[in-house]
Design a protein around this motif. Structure first.
Motif, PDB file in Angstrom:
ATOM      1  N   LYS A 121       0.692  12.832   4.076  1.00  0.00           N
ATOM      2  CA  LYS A 121       0.341  12.431   2.710  1.00  0.00           C
ATOM      3  C   LYS A 121       1.276  13.146   1.752  1.00  0.00           C
ATOM      4  O   LYS A 121       1.795  14.222   2.062  1.00  0.00           O
ATOM      5  N   VAL A 237      -7.167  -1.028  -4.056  1.00  0.00           N
ATOM      6  CA  VAL A 237      -8.209  -1.237  -3.039  1.00  0.00           C
ATOM      7  C   VAL A 237      -9.426  -1.945  -3.636  1.00  0.00           C
ATOM      8  O   VAL A 237      -9.883  -2.974  -3.118  1.00  0.00           O
ATOM      9  N   ALA A 309     -12.543   4.527  -5.371  1.00  0.00           N
ATOM     10  CA  ALA A 309     -11.780   5.240  -6.410  1.00  0.00           C
ATOM     11  C   ALA A 309     -11.226   6.545  -5.838  1.00  0.00           C
ATOM     12  O   ALA A 309     -10.114   6.584  -5.351  1.00  0.00           O
ATOM     13  N   ASN A 357     -11.084   1.665   5.691  1.00  0.00           N
ATOM     14  CA  ASN A 357      -9.905   1.403   4.852  1.00  0.00           C
ATOM     15  C   ASN A 357      -8.600   1.447   5.650  1.00  0.00           C
ATOM     16  O   ASN A 357      -7.512   1.562   5.073  1.00  0.00           O
TER      17      ASN A 357
HETATM   18  P1  NAD Z   1      -5.345   2.911  -7.636  1.00  0.00           P
HETATM   19  O1  NAD Z   1      -4.665   3.958  -8.413  1.00  0.00           O
HETATM   20  O2  NAD Z   1      -4.686   1.588  -7.459  1.00  0.00           O
HETATM   21  O3  NAD Z   1      -6.817   2.639  -8.238  1.00  0.00           O
HETATM   22  C1  NAD Z   1      -7.764   3.622  -8.446  1.00  0.00           C
HETATM   23  C2  NAD Z   1      -8.907   3.002  -9.229  1.00  0.00           C
HETATM   24  O4  NAD Z   1      -9.953   3.969  -9.375  1.00  0.00           O
HETATM   25  C3  NAD Z   1      -8.517   2.588 -10.643  1.00  0.00           C
HETATM   26  O5  NAD Z   1      -9.198   1.395 -10.970  1.00  0.00           O
HETATM   27  C4  NAD Z   1      -9.039   3.732 -11.516  1.00  0.00           C
HETATM   28  O6  NAD Z   1      -9.320   3.307 -12.829  1.00  0.00           O
HETATM   29  C5  NAD Z   1     -10.306   4.057 -10.758  1.00  0.00           C
HETATM   30  N1  NAD Z   1     -10.816   5.410 -10.990  1.00  0.00           N
HETATM   31  C6  NAD Z   1     -10.128   6.562 -11.078  1.00  0.00           C
HETATM   32  N2  NAD Z   1     -10.971   7.577 -11.310  1.00  0.00           N
HETATM   33  C7  NAD Z   1     -12.206   7.048 -11.347  1.00  0.00           C
HETATM   34  C8  NAD Z   1     -13.501   7.561 -11.545  1.00  0.00           C
HETATM   35  N3  NAD Z   1     -13.688   8.871 -11.765  1.00  0.00           N
HETATM   36  N4  NAD Z   1     -14.543   6.703 -11.507  1.00  0.00           N
HETATM   37  C9  NAD Z   1     -14.347   5.391 -11.292  1.00  0.00           C
HETATM   38  N5  NAD Z   1     -13.159   4.848 -11.094  1.00  0.00           N
HETATM   39  C10 NAD Z   1     -12.111   5.658 -11.141  1.00  0.00           C
HETATM   40  O7  NAD Z   1      -5.656   3.579  -6.207  1.00  0.00           O
HETATM   41  P2  NAD Z   1      -5.935   2.817  -4.834  1.00  0.00           P
HETATM   42  O8  NAD Z   1      -4.634   2.682  -4.115  1.00  0.00           O
HETATM   43  O9  NAD Z   1      -6.792   1.621  -5.052  1.00  0.00           O
HETATM   44  O10 NAD Z   1      -6.766   3.938  -4.045  1.00  0.00           O
HETATM   45  C11 NAD Z   1      -8.177   4.117  -4.232  1.00  0.00           C
HETATM   46  C12 NAD Z   1      -8.728   4.899  -3.050  1.00  0.00           C
HETATM   47  O11 NAD Z   1      -8.460   4.197  -1.839  1.00  0.00           O
HETATM   48  C13 NAD Z   1      -8.123   6.294  -2.841  1.00  0.00           C
HETATM   49  O12 NAD Z   1      -9.104   7.145  -2.289  1.00  0.00           O
HETATM   50  C14 NAD Z   1      -7.035   6.029  -1.823  1.00  0.00           C
HETATM   51  O13 NAD Z   1      -6.668   7.220  -1.111  1.00  0.00           O
HETATM   52  C15 NAD Z   1      -7.740   5.035  -0.939  1.00  0.00           C
HETATM   53  N6  NAD Z   1      -6.870   4.196  -0.096  1.00  0.00           N
HETATM   54  C16 NAD Z   1      -5.834   3.483  -0.630  1.00  0.00           C
HETATM   55  C17 NAD Z   1      -5.073   2.676   0.186  1.00  0.00           C
HETATM   56  C18 NAD Z   1      -3.977   1.791  -0.359  1.00  0.00           C
HETATM   57  O14 NAD Z   1      -3.432   0.983   0.421  1.00  0.00           O
HETATM   58  N7  NAD Z   1      -3.617   1.853  -1.621  1.00  0.00           N
HETATM   59  C19 NAD Z   1      -5.333   2.608   1.557  1.00  0.00           C
HETATM   60  C20 NAD Z   1      -6.413   3.345   2.072  1.00  0.00           C
HETATM   61  C21 NAD Z   1      -7.167   4.122   1.226  1.00  0.00           C
END
Ligand code: NAD
Length: 431
Positions: A121, A237, A309, A357
């Motif tokens: 990471k 996500v 999130a 995920n």
């Molecule tokens: P992103 O930055 O695209 O989106 C994050 C979302 O969460 C945004 O809508 C933001 O406004 C919201 N957010 C942030 N803080 C918040 C809070 N306190 N309360 C409510 N909403 C809040 O990120 P992402 O890529 O969608 O990742 C989200 C989660 O999924 C993370 O834990 C990440 O590690 C995990 N993840 C992502 C992927 C991927 O392919 N991008 C894969 C597996 C897991």
């Protein structure tokens, strides 16, 4: 289990309480299953520590004049099963322990879906919202240069995570390629399709969340059509998860982003919410919805709750008030171990992050394979191969849970950790 001496390379633990420190949580989860599996104590100690950590401090020129220093990390937890793989996070609160935990979770995740990667990471302490596009590009290019010592298509392959996207991956790929003197598409995944990205990657994590939920419903003789779903987070996500649930006839009863949440028990029209969020910057204020806070959204009555999130959202403070039949972890680490126990005692089924995920890293693996072969697949090929892998991983975890009479998180850890421990023992300890 006694706490072993931490290697000198690790910083002192940060000041946050132990239960919310993601690395301490990850160690606790590993410790629980190491005992259950009876893995060799020497191997357990290897798995507790990241193999390699790089911290970089670097300047970026600001638009208004002057420079600002930024701190970034790249952690490779384990490479026994193949090159390290894992996302890159741009967030003001990221720190070395968060990156360590996320790297460790990637190791188990890759093993559960049985793809030939270890876990890694990366993170940069920054708020991308406060940087101009030019500053964000400069930050990405300089961070890439600083970590180019340890990344590469055969060694460590970054991907998007919170605060990063396809454009950031494109800059990362271009920077690495400029240093190499030739284009190296396989150094990063989650790139735009026009420069060697894969069809299906943008939706892959959300699709994996939906497919695992579908399998869990199938095993309990229920249908997704008509099921009430609530999603916290509306990024890569959460946005895809909500849209894909909606397409399968689920009632999207609530959704939130960092600014707040919205609910409509009759169902939200997700494509219209996406258009509203694009226009206004948030889901808040969507016509025909009621506002809810980010705490309340987790406590809405529903069949499926998807925290998508950040980590530590379901804790002992709110686990008793969760009114979902099933929690499906789209985010990494959204539920603390003590909250896990509360949900389990209350009969709430939880599909753990390292299974639910894993669709994102699975299609990232497809992207890496396509880049290396310079031979690209159709969206239909990507999605059917993803479905096959997710089903096989789900079946494996579900059957392990039944056989050993444990919850699905413990079963997922049993599958993932056993595979990594076996690879470690089979390769042997060098020299
Ligand atoms: P992103 O930055 O695209 O989106 C994050 C979302 O969460 C945004 O809508 C933001 O406004 C919201 N957010 C942030 N803080 C918040 C809070 N306190 N309360 C409510 N909403 C809040 O990120 P992402 O890529 O969608 O990742 C989200 C989660 O999924 C993370 O834990 C990440 O590690 C995990 N993840 C992502 C992927 C991927 O392919 N991008 C894969 C597996 C897991």
């Amino acid at each position: 289990m006694t706490e072993p001496a931490r290697a000198a390379v690790l910083d002192a633990p940060t000041a946050v309480p132990e239960d919310s420190n993601p690395y301490q949580i990850a160690l606790r989860q590993l410790g629980n299953v190491a005992g259950l599996l009876g893995i060799d104590e020497g191997v357990h100690q290897i798995l507790r520590l990241p193999k390699r950590e790089l911290t970089v401090n670097f300047p970026v020129k600001r638009d208004g004049g002057g420079t600002q220093m930024f701190t970034g990390y790249r952690v490779q937890h384990n490479t026994s099963r193949g090159p390290a793989k894992g996302g890159l996070r741009f967030h003001p609160d990221t720190d070395i322990d968060e990156v360590r935990a996320l790297a460790m979770w990637m190791t188990w995740k890759c093993a559960i879906v049985n793809i030939p990667f270890g876990g890694a990471k990366g993170g940069v302490v920054c708020d991308p919202q406060t940087l101009s596009a030019g500053e964000l590009e400069d930050l990405t290019r300089r961070y890439t240069t600083e970590i180019s010592l340890v990344i590469g298509p055969d060694s460590d392959i970054p991907a998007p995570d919170v605060g990063t996207n396809g454009q950031v991956m494109a800059w990362l790929m271009d920077t690495y390629s400029m240093h190499a003197g030739h284009t190296v598409p396989a150094v990063v995944t989650g790139k735009p399709v026009s420069i060697g990205g894969s069809e299906g990657r943008i939706d892959a994590t959300g699709l994996g969340v939906v497919l695992t939920t579908q399998e869990a419903f199938r095993r309990t003789n229920r249908a997704l059509a008509g099921a009430k779903v609530v999603v916290q987070g509306f990024g890569n996500v959460g946005g895809a998860t909500a849209r894909l649930f909606g397409q399968r006839g689920a009632v999207m009863a609530g959704i939130s982003d960092v600014a707040g949440g919205i609910t409509n028990p009759q169902g939200l029209d997700i494509p219209a919410v996406i258009a509203h969020a694009r226009r206004t910057g948030s889901v808040v204020g969507f016509p025909g919805s009621d506002p809810v806070s980010n705490e309340e959204i987790l406590e809405l009555p529903c069949d499926v709750l998807v925290p998508a999130a950040l980590q530590n959202q379901i804790t002992p403070a709110n686990a008793g008030r969760i009114q979902a039949g099933m929690v499906v972890e789209g985010a990494n680490g959204p539920t603390t171990p003590d909250a896990d126990a509360i949900l389990r005692d209350r009969g709430i089924v939880l599909l753990p992050d390292i299974l639910a995920n894993a669709g994102g890293v699975t299609v990232s693996y497809f992207e890496w394979v396509q880049d290396i072969q310079s031979f690209f697949w159709s969206a239909a090929q990507v999605n059917s191969r993803l479905a096959r892998i997710m089903k096989s991983a789900f079946d494996n975890v579900w059957d392990t849970a039944q056989e050993h009479k444990v919850d699905l998180r413990t079963a997922a850890y049993m599958v993932g950790v056993a595979r990594v421990a076996e690879a470690t023992l089979t390769r042997g300890i060098y020299p």
